[in-house]
Design a protein around this motif. Structure first.
Motif, PDB file in Angstrom:
ATOM      1  N   TRP A 193       0.831  -1.210   0.000  1.00 10.78           N
ATOM      2  CA  TRP A 193       0.000   0.000   0.000  1.00 10.78           C
ATOM      3  C   TRP A 193       0.865   1.259   0.000  1.00 10.78           C
ATOM      4  O   TRP A 193       0.483   2.281  -0.583  1.00 10.78           O
ATOM      5  CB  TRP A 193      -0.964  -0.004   1.186  1.00 10.78           C
ATOM      6  N   LYS A 196       1.740   1.566  -3.660  1.00 12.08           N
ATOM      7  CA  LYS A 196       0.584   1.993  -4.450  1.00 12.08           C
ATOM      8  C   LYS A 196       0.286   3.470  -4.214  1.00 12.08           C
ATOM      9  O   LYS A 196      -0.027   4.214  -5.156  1.00 12.08           O
ATOM     10  CB  LYS A 196      -0.643   1.127  -4.112  1.00 12.08           C
ATOM     11  N   ASP A 199       3.139   5.634  -5.718  1.00  9.12           N
ATOM     12  CA  ASP A 199       3.092   5.553  -7.183  1.00  9.12           C
ATOM     13  C   ASP A 199       1.998   6.435  -7.779  1.00  9.12           C
ATOM     14  O   ASP A 199       1.958   6.635  -9.009  1.00  9.12           O
ATOM     15  CB  ASP A 199       2.886   4.106  -7.652  1.00  9.12           C
ATOM     16  N   TYR A 237      -3.879   5.798   0.089  1.00  9.70           N
ATOM     17  CA  TYR A 237      -4.017   5.478  -1.341  1.00  9.70           C
ATOM     18  C   TYR A 237      -5.426   5.818  -1.836  1.00  9.70           C
ATOM     19  O   TYR A 237      -5.583   6.423  -2.906  1.00  9.70           O
ATOM     20  CB  TYR A 237      -3.723   4.000  -1.584  1.00  9.70           C
TER      21      TYR A 237
END
Length: 407
Positions: A193, A196, A199, A237
């Motif tokens: 996570w 993610k 990113d 996220y």
């Protein structure tokens, strides 16, 4: 129905509980561990040990402007100003054991993984002598070749088994291997996570500000093996994904993300606000960094050899060709317009690669960059005027590049 807490609220709660639980454990006579930041915390969590991280603590002390007195104390004891400022802050704190910024209790056990640098080895040996407590060392060899060799993996796996045996002997209890497997699962989930969320900087505009990433990094250090860490990064996220869906950028006041940059190196914690504001004033968003990627530790579950490889694969353990390739890949994936290299007086392992990385970034991708002098915790090394001048130069280089049809 209770309103969902934001990831930032969760982050603040995690940090408060992290330090409060350490102080409480000390008061109750439970062993407290001081550990290096990218250590195999899975072993400590599985042994149900209370852990604090001196690097995290030094960064917090630095960000709250309380580092100089600890640095001065360490230097008065004969420690050179060329030594990592995290080490000097912590060694100074070890004598004083009080900071208005944040306190941690004295250690009963020291846990050192040598994968971040050579400095930590002597640093922790000195702490062991100062506090008269046992030191558990996990040695990770530098990877001079491009790939992590099977020999290195086997060596680190043996180090992990030795660390388990040492911890069992010190604590007087056996490792619960089922518990270790569960912690490995949580640690991987948290790292997933984290990856993610960070990113999300690939989106245009990026919903992520890289300086938020620096703030959240405190949690990836201290709660990677706890479910609350995985939950918090999952929430972060989701928040970033929702912003991206609406086409929102990183700045709350609507400032345009005019330029996207990569930051190489650790943040200047005492000057986090000024370094951020100078970028924002110029419409620059730091969308990614080479440093936080080190905590994306992913490996096959129930595989001690895989975990060993992950801990010997981090950025600081890799040769300049590998580090440069990773930089170029991030430059492409995050569609950056430029880069800032922090020539950090404290971190020689990162600094020594930067000139070559900077050269290849320009030669292979045509991406301009600048370098500024600073330090992660020692405020005396950083010049706001120099930093702003370098940022202005980068803006001019990026503008010229755009006029020529570059990135």
């Amino acid at each position: 129905m209770a309103e969902e807490r934001s990831s930032k609220e969760m982050l603040n709660d995690i940090q408060k509980r992290h330090y409060a639980s350490a102080m409480k454990a000390k008061e109750e006579g439970k062993p407290v561990v001081w550990s290096t930041s990218i250590a195999p915390q899975e072993l400590l969590e599985a042994m149900d040990l209370t852990v604090v991280y001196p690097e995290n603590h030094a960064a917090a002390v630095g960000a709250r402007k309380d580092a100089p007195r600890f640095i001065e104390h360490a230097e008065s004891q004969g420690y050179s100003d060329d030594i990592c400022s995290y080490a000097r802050v912590n060694i100074g704190y070890a004598d004083i054991l009080y900071s208005e910024a944040q306190n941690i209790p004295a250690p009963d056990i020291l846990f050192c993984c040598g994968n971040i640098c050579c400095t930590v080895i002597k640093w922790y040996e000195n702490l062991a002598e100062k506090f008269h407590v046992p030191l558990v060392m996990v040695d990770c060899p530098f990877n001079a070749a491009y790939e992590v060799s099977p020999v290195n993996v086997k060596y680190v796996e043996t180090q992990l088994l030795d660390a388990i045996a040492r911890l069992e002997a010190i604590t007087g209890k056996k490792l619960d291997w089922d518990r270790l497997r569960e912690i490995m699962k949580i640690s991987n989930e948290t790292a997933m996570w984290w990856k993610k969320a960070t990113d999300m900087g690939m989106k245009k505009p990026s919903p992520l500000s890289g300086f938020d990433m620096f703030n959240y990094m405190a949690a990836i250090v201290c709660v990677r093996g706890k479910k609350e860490g995985a939950d918090m990064f999952h929430r972060w996220y989701d928040e970033l994904a929702a912003k991206a869906e609406k086409g929102l950028g990183p700045f709350k006041d609507g400032t345009e993300e005019k330029y996207r940059i990569l930051w190489d190196g650790i943040a200047c914690w005492p000057y986090l606000a000024p370094t951020y504001k100078v970028l924002k004033k110029n419409g620059i968003n730091m969308v990614t960094s080479t440093y936080p990627e080190s905590w994306t530790l992913l490996y096959e579950l129930n595989d001690l050899a895989g975990m060993a490889k992950a801990y010997d694969s981090i950025y600081t353990q890799r040769n300049v060709n590998y580090a440069t390739d990773r930089l170029l890949k991030r430059a492409k994936d995050f569609q950056i317009d430029g880069a800032i290299f922090h020539s950090n007086r404290s971190c020689k392992g990162m600094d020594f690669k930067q000139i070559e990385m900077q050269r290849q970034l320009k030669e292979k991708m045509g991406i301009p960059s600048v370098m500024f002098d600073g330090d992660q915790t020692d405020p005396s090394v950083f010049s706001e005027a120099q930093y702003e001048t370098r940022v202005q130069a980068l803006v001019e280089l990026m503008e010229e590049n755009k006029r020529k049809g570059g990135n």
